[in-house]
Scaffold this active site. Structure first.
Site, short mmCIF file in Angstrom:
data_model
loop_
_atom_site.label_atom_id
_atom_site.label_comp_id
_atom_site.label_asym_id
_atom_site.label_seq_id
_atom_site.Cartn_x
_atom_site.Cartn_y
_atom_site.Cartn_z
N THR A 28 26.02 17.02 70.85
CA THR A 28 26.34 18.27 70.15
C THR A 28 25.11 18.69 69.35
OG1 THR A 28 27.14 17.07 68.26
CG2 THR A 28 28.76 17.70 69.91
N GLU A 85 32.46 19.40 73.11
CA GLU A 85 33.55 18.41 73.05
C GLU A 85 34.73 18.77 73.94
OE1 GLU A 85 31.80 19.52 70.54
OE2 GLU A 85 31.57 18.04 68.94
N LYS A 93 34.44 31.56 50.91
CA LYS A 93 35.62 31.33 50.06
C LYS A 93 35.48 32.17 48.81
CE LYS A 93 36.78 27.02 52.15
NZ LYS A 93 35.98 25.92 52.64
N TRP A 137 39.95 33.33 52.10
CA TRP A 137 38.86 33.15 53.07
C TRP A 137 38.43 34.48 53.68
CZ3 TRP A 137 40.42 28.26 56.43
CH2 TRP A 137 40.44 27.13 55.60
P1 AMP Z 1 28.62 24.04 71.27
O1 AMP Z 1 29.26 22.69 71.33
O2 AMP Z 1 27.18 24.00 70.93
O3 AMP Z 1 28.91 24.83 72.49
O4 AMP Z 1 29.29 24.83 70.06
C1 AMP Z 1 30.68 25.01 69.99
C2 AMP Z 1 31.00 25.97 68.89
O5 AMP Z 1 30.51 27.28 69.20
C3 AMP Z 1 32.49 26.18 68.69
O6 AMP Z 1 33.08 25.15 67.94
C4 AMP Z 1 32.50 27.53 67.98
O7 AMP Z 1 32.21 27.39 66.61
C5 AMP Z 1 31.36 28.26 68.65
N1 AMP Z 1 31.88 29.12 69.70
C6 AMP Z 1 31.94 28.89 71.02
N2 AMP Z 1 32.45 29.94 71.68
C7 AMP Z 1 32.73 30.87 70.75
C8 AMP Z 1 33.29 32.18 70.79
N3 AMP Z 1 33.64 32.76 71.92
N4 AMP Z 1 33.44 32.83 69.61
C9 AMP Z 1 33.09 32.26 68.44
N5 AMP Z 1 32.55 31.04 68.35
C10 AMP Z 1 32.38 30.35 69.48
#
Ligand code: AMP
Length: 550
Positions: free
Chosen positions: A186, A331, A440, A445
């Site tokens: 990640t 994940e 916040k 929120w």
């Molecule tokens: P990653 O593991 O780098 O792909 O990041 C995952 C995170 O990206 C998620 O937990 C979200 O916070 C963000 N994310 C992924 N897709 C979206 C989406 N369509 N809209 C908003 N946030 C997103």
């Protein structure tokens, strides 16, 4: 009593076997790192991947060993993937956009034995080679004619030479479907990056789910361009799902700018593509500047961060391309939800549907979802209550590699995504923020993402970000940072007027700051951590006033 059907382990090598058997002549077209467009087929990729499997065995790779790739989306990268996974080794995709120190940490933590690399990344590997203590060999994804570039890495091996030197006679599979297949760390916005270890079964099931008509709906007739990199959560599974249905693949290599993507879309007749919003923003800007058309593209999936309304409208209104918004994370393999209308939403007027298309969408079979408060109590799915988004399913992480981060599931087996969301009466989930980015204010929120997405729709805005800034009375108040399009000037009031009526009054940013740069992280998302660091000495004008009054 057990069923009496065949035990056919769900291992991903079977996907490429299938592509070779039934779609052997279907093309994979690559914009190569060396420059030219290169054409191959599923049959050729299958044979070359088998040869590479034998090469890996010859280099001492055993089942369970980690073999890394530091590479763009190309046919050779696909060959390396299947070569590694087919023999039960673990394909570890490295994100080249990470800082070298993070890359070294990840390689060492994973104990990678071999790194497949594109020419692009030879300098960084040469500089840090000595720190990569587990790595025995570096294989350059090129031919002998380009190996001079690897002179700074003694002993570097040439991919094409290994392909020629090895036989294609190699047994794939034959192991348990729960065997590890892939590893992806990640982005690690807090603490060290953590590894998500996919299994053959989880990848196989994810492939079947993403092929759903309400998800990516790929077909043999499609021409698929995954702009989303294979190193970012497995190119959203496309390196599996395209061969699974025998769709033609178009691999963009290192060039992801608007002009290069447009050229491939048109020259190869692409019908389906997937990428993060920033890529689409670049493409749309290019189309506007050049008057370009999209003559074959029908559908795009956008995810990774929230899709701005302006992108959905431009694709549909100006180019007739259907956009579906998806949410997921490393994940979750990565698909979690997709905003494909259900019957009730499809029956609404187009303008009303937009509200749902901008949400992150509903869960396919295979994903369970719930919202909870901080104490873990379930919250209602009423479309307005914000809560922590938690998910569960056969392609959701159970534990990070080597147990990093300890126990990560709640008592019901759900994984806390770190996102804050609502779920409405149609089951459509909407991300309102990352838990750590939510603002916040006075105990309530405020969603930074919602304000950002509206602000970026201002005709003068190139990109916008919202962060919380300390306030003596309200704890935090939103500040809008805007990078204007080239040559534009604007006032704070213009942006506040633009937002008026679109968000609740108390969500209105207390300040608008024009900046030269809004930093993006390694996966193309706005880097809020870095923005907060850059803004650490910033004081809200309203905070000063509140202090004076006190
Ligand atoms: P990653 O593991 O780098 O792909 O990041 C995952 C995170 O990206 C998620 O937990 C979200 O916070 C963000 N994310 C992924 N897709 C979206 C989406 N369509 N809209 C908003 N946030 C997103």
């Amino acid at each position: 009593m057990l069923g009496l059907m065949q035990n056919w382990p769900l291992t991903v090598d079977k996907i490429l076997d299938h592509a070779k058997a039934w779609h052997g002549e279907t093309e994979i077209v690559t914009r190569s790192v060396e420059g030219p467009i290169v054409r191959t087929t599923y049959a050729q990729v299958h044979e070359r991947a088998k040869r590479m499997s034998n090469a890996l065995k010859g280099l001492g790779v055993k089942p369970g060993d980690r073999v890394a790739t530091l590479a763009w989306n190309t046919a050779r990268h696909i060959e390396a993937w299947y070569a590694i996974m087919g023999i039960g080794a673990v394909c570890h995709t490295l994100n080249p956009r990470l800082f070298p120190d993070q890359l070294c940490y990840i390689v060492n933590h994973a104990e990678d034995q071999i790194i497949f690399t594109d020419l692009t990344f030879l300098p960084v590997l040469a500089e840090h080679r000595a720190k990569l203590t587990s790595v025995k060999h570096i294989v350059v994804l090129t031919d002998e004619a380009h190996m001079d570039a690897a002179a700074a890495i003694p002993g570097a091996l040439c991919f094409e030479t290994l392909v020629v030197q090895n036989s294609a006679d190699c047994e794939w599979g034959g192991f348990d479907e729960n065997t590890a297949a892939g590893l992806c760390y990640t982005s690690g916005t807090t603490g060290n990056p953590k590894g998500v270890l996919y299994s053959h079964r989880s990848n196989f099931l994810h492939t079947l789910v993403t092929l759903n008509a309400d998800v990516m709906a790929l077909r043999a007739q499609d021409v698929v361009l995954p702009v989303v990199p294979m190193f970012h959560a497995n190119a959203w599974g496309i390196a599996f799902s395209a061969p699974a249905v025998g769709a033609k693949l178009v691999m963009p290599g290192p060039k992801l700018d608007g002009a290069s993507v447009h050229e491939l879309l048109e020259s190869e007749g692409v019908t389906f593509s997937a990428a993060v919003p920033t890529v689409w923003q670049m493409l749309l800007t290019h189309l506007r500047d050049t008057g370009g058309k999209l003559s074959t593209l029908k559908r795009v999936v956008i995810g990774g961060s929230a899709v701005p309304e302006s992108i959905v409208r431009a694709f549909k209104g100006d180019y007739g391309v259907e956009v579906t918004h998806a949410w997921g994370m490393t994940e979750t393999s990565p698909l979690g939800t997709q905003a494909t209308p259900n019957a009730a939403i499809a029956a609404m007027p187009a303008e009303e549907q937009i509200r749902y298309r901008l949400k992150q969408g509903r869960a396919p079979l295979g994903i369970e979802m719930k919202l909870t408060d901080d104490a873990g109590a379930r919250l209602p799915h009423d479309g307005t209550t914000f809560g922590r988004l938690k998910v569960k399913g056969p392609f959701v992480v159970r534990e990070y590699f080597k147990g990093e981060g300890g126990e990560i599931l709640d008592s019901e087996g759900f994984f806390d995504t770190g996102d804050v969301a609502t779920i409405d009466e149609h089951g459509f989930m909407q991300i309102t923020d990352r838990a750590k980015d939510v603002i916040k204010s006075g105990g309530e929120w405020i969603s930074s993402i919602e304000i950002e997405n509206l602000a970026v729709g201002h005709p003068k805005a190139a990109i916008a970000a919202v962060i919380g800034a300390a306030h003596p009375k309200w704890d935090e108040r939103p500040v809008l940072l805007v990078k204007l399009k080239d040559g534009e000037t604007a006032t704070k009031q213009e942006f506040l007027d633009f937002l008026e009526g679109k968000i609740a009054k108390w969500w209105t940013p207390d300040d608008v700051v024009f900046v030269d740069d809004i930093p993006l992280g390694a996966t193309g998302k706005i880097d809020k951590k870095l923005i907060r660091e850059r803004m650490k000495d910033y004081v809200l004008p309203t905070a000063e006033k509140a202090k004076e009054r006190a």
